[in-house]
Design an enzyme around this catalytic site. Structure first.
Site, PDB file in Angstrom:
ATOM      1  N   ASP A 225       0.828  -1.205   0.000  1.00 24.87           N
ATOM      2  CA  ASP A 225       0.000   0.000   0.000  1.00 24.87           C
ATOM      3  C   ASP A 225       0.873   1.269   0.000  1.00 24.87           C
ATOM      4  O   ASP A 225       1.792   1.379   0.816  1.00 24.87           O
ATOM      5  CB  ASP A 225      -0.843  -0.057   1.282  1.00 24.87           C
ATOM      6  CG  ASP A 225      -1.919   0.991   1.351  1.00 24.87           C
ATOM      7  OD1 ASP A 225      -2.862   0.933   0.560  1.00 24.87           O
ATOM      8  OD2 ASP A 225      -1.815   1.873   2.229  1.00 24.87           O
ATOM      9  N   GLU A 280       1.805  -0.300  -4.875  1.00 28.65           N
ATOM     10  CA  GLU A 280       0.940   0.831  -5.226  1.00 28.65           C
ATOM     11  C   GLU A 280       1.785   2.092  -5.110  1.00 28.65           C
ATOM     12  O   GLU A 280       2.164   2.496  -4.010  1.00 28.65           O
ATOM     13  CB  GLU A 280      -0.261   0.914  -4.284  1.00 28.65           C
ATOM     14  CG  GLU A 280      -1.216   2.034  -4.691  1.00 28.65           C
ATOM     15  CD  GLU A 280      -2.179   2.474  -3.588  1.00 28.65           C
ATOM     16  OE1 GLU A 280      -3.266   2.937  -3.905  1.00 28.65           O
ATOM     17  OE2 GLU A 280      -1.816   2.386  -2.394  1.00 28.65           O
TER      18      GLU A 280
HETATM   19  C1  GLC Z   1      -4.235   3.058  -0.501  1.00 32.01           C
HETATM   20  C2  GLC Z   1      -5.471   2.183  -0.429  1.00 32.01           C
HETATM   21  C3  GLC Z   1      -6.623   3.013   0.052  1.00 32.01           C
HETATM   22  C4  GLC Z   1      -6.295   3.539   1.430  1.00 32.01           C
HETATM   23  C5  GLC Z   1      -4.978   4.309   1.422  1.00 32.01           C
HETATM   24  C6  GLC Z   1      -4.468   4.518   2.816  1.00 32.01           C
HETATM   25  O1  GLC Z   1      -4.355   4.025  -1.477  1.00 32.01           O
HETATM   26  O2  GLC Z   1      -5.714   1.598  -1.682  1.00 32.01           O
HETATM   27  O3  GLC Z   1      -7.828   2.273   0.091  1.00 32.01           O
HETATM   28  O4  GLC Z   1      -7.328   4.398   1.876  1.00 32.01           O
HETATM   29  O5  GLC Z   1      -3.958   3.608   0.750  1.00 32.01           O
HETATM   30  O6  GLC Z   1      -4.022   3.317   3.356  1.00 32.01           O
END
Ligand code: GLC
Length: 535
Positions: A225, A280
């Site tokens: 994440d 991500e």
């Molecule tokens: C990422 C996740 C999202 C979350 C954020 C904070 O972007 O995909 O759902 O709110 O991180 O953890």
């Protein structure tokens, strides 16, 4: 060639996985390159304990559906103990399963059943922040002299003003003053999600141990994440004035993150080289993503969200594909493509609710160079649910795409208790049971696309080349040795003639009915897409 670290072989027998129908092409390439991933949002997938919230036993009961769909790996959004301020992205215990979802035993049962059915399992790992209820943070906030004080990012403010001008991704300042010590803590997301300090070696070691805990249990990898946020300039400089209204999540790009990613990768390598991490990284352009692959010693793959942020247009889609080919070249960069996820409206909703556009986009996604990642429910052509104001629960306004999966046509739709969010529109029509019985359904289309991808090395691993085509269309070729496929996609609302010369190509998969198996006439119906092979 990949560096030696990247030359990992997928030995299915050693893992006890069912053998897949794959060719020799795959034996020299890591498993995740020829895989299709499937994201499950556990709260909304399937309910095993009748409380209206999906859970691990529910997921296990539907694994047959997932395996028959034809994907290779599932990624579970967070299942850890959490106060659920951000629905699990606020972790209060990294090594426990939240009781909403089950416990470690139900996790182990899910993992072994998934492996038995030939599915790999990736967990969501949330390195940038924890819950404010995590024991580490409770300790850290307790006093200036707490041994965990430096595990989070504490600073003095400027009088009543926060230490710098950073904004939270959920709105408001990224800092909250804590009464106990009058210092401010940083939270790039909710104040219930304080940022960890990866500049502290103890944090690094503790988060590595979290990875080992799950790797020891047998998970096949992680989705990491917002992992680009972890390396920081310790001075935490202000955002420039012209960007002061924006959070830093879309732009933060610090060299220190790469050092940390190499350390994280070396933890994965302790496990024999076939565990994967997909990151991500929400930077906007693919050339900014490329460095996160390192020299095949950082992330294995980075999500490319380009297709999530473009309108339904050949020009816009073409630009995303060209940019990725230019910025993420072989051998070291294998893209990971996404159309939908739990943070964005579903792609059918984005494309004006059009079923034919959603189907054409799916054919494109599943014929690109790179690993596709599906979001559960897109294979059913689901739209976002309409959420009445009184039912909204997500602080980020993302409930619509997180609605429960309709499994059956009849009342309840496979949800034994009233689900935590309303179902997507028309669940009597758009559900797994009805679509499984209909050869023209979106579900049937996804199955044909996934089966063809499994069979054709050109689609899994082949090179990608754009070919010229008329306005409002895209045409490209995938090839792996003698195995060649062409893909034609129309973004037009009109019939388009002469997309290419009709010189002996046969339609293998079409998003419209009645055309598969026919020689292609070179024309595309409105918003139609086809995969072609030499007849
Ligand atoms: C990422 C996740 C999202 C979350 C954020 C904070 O972007 O995909 O759902 O709110 O991180 O953890």
């Amino acid at each position: 060639m990949l560096s030696p670290l990247g030359l990992v072989f997928y030995d299915k027998r050693a893992l006890g996985l069912e053998p897949l129908n794959r060719s020799e092409a795959d034996s020299s390439s890591p498993w995740w390159r020829s895989a299709v991933m499937y994201q499950i949002y556990p709260r909304s997938f399937a309910d095993g304990d009748l409380d209206g919230i999906g859970d691990l036993d529910g997921i296990r009961s539907r694994l047959g559906y997932v395996a028959q769909l034809g994907v290779d790996a599932i990624w579970l959004s967070p299942i850890y103990r959490s106060p659920m301020a951000d629905f699990g992205y606020d972790v209060s215990d990294h090594t426990a399963v939240d009781s909403i979802f089950g416990d470690l035993r139900s996790f182990d049962r899910l993992l072994s059943e998934a492996h038995r059915q030939g599915l790999r399992v990736l967990l969501d790992w949330v390195p940038n922040h924890t819950s404010s209820q995590h024991p580490w943070f409770l300790d850290s906030r307790s006093s200036l002299s707490s041994p965990k004080r430096e595990w989070y990012i504490w600073r003095d403010g400027h009088g009543d003003e926060p230490p710098n001008n950073w904004r939270s991704a959920f709105g408001g300042p990224a800092w909250t003053r804590d009464e106990a010590t009058s210092q401010w803590f940083l939270h790039l997301f909710l104040r219930e999600q304080p940022d960890l300090n990866w500049g502290n070696a103890e944090v690094v070691a503790a988060m590595h141990d979290v990875l080992r805990f799950w790797l020891d249990r047998g998970v096949d990898g992680f989705r990491a994440d917002v992992v680009h946020l972890i390396g920081r300039d310790q001075l935490l400089p202000n955002q420039p004035e012209q960007r002061a209204h924006l959070d830093i999540v879309g732009s933060h790009d610090h060299p220190r993150t790469h050092v940390l990613l190499r350390g994280i990768r070396s933890v994965l390598e302790e496990y024999g080289g076939d565990r994967v991490m997909v990151g991500e990284v929400t930077l906007e352009r693919p050339e900014l993503l490329a460095p996160y692959y390192g020299l095949d010693d950082e992330l294995h793959m980075v999500f490319n969200f380009g297709l999530m942020h473009v309108p339904w247009s050949a020009e816009a889609f073409g630009r995303v594909l060209d940019d990725a080919e230019r910025a993420l070249p072989e051998p070291g960069h294998w893209p990971c493509w996404v159309l939908s996820n739990h943070d964005q409206p579903r792609h059918r909703s984005r494309f004006s609710g059009s079923e034919s556009r959603a189907r054409a986009a799916a054919l494109l996604l599943l014929s690109l160079r790179g690993t596709p990642c599906l979001y559960a429910g897109e294979e059913l052509g689901l739209l976002d649910a309409a959420i009445p104001a009184a039912s909204r629960v997500d602080p980020g306004g993302r409930d619509g795409s997180r609605a429960p999966i309709p499994w059956e046509a009849t009342a309840g739709h496979g949800w034994p208790a009233r689900p935590w969010l309303p179902l997507p529109p028309d669940p009597e029509r758009w559900n797994a049971e009805t679509e499984a019985a209909d050869p023209d359904s979106t579900l049937a289309l996804y199955k044909r696309l996934l089966a063809l991808r499994r069979m054709a090395p050109a689609l899994r691993l082949g090179s990608f080349q754009r070919l010229g085509s008329p306005p409002d269309t895209l045409l490209y070729e995938r090839s792996w040795g003698a195995d060649v496929r062409r893909v034609a996609v129309s973004f037009s609302d009109q019939l388009v003639m002469e997309v290419s010369a009709a010189d002996g190509w046969r339609i293998e998969v079409a998003t419209t009915s009645g055309r598969e198996g026919l020689l292609w006439d070179g024309a595309l119906a409105p918003s139609e897409a086809v995969i072609l092979s030499r007849s």
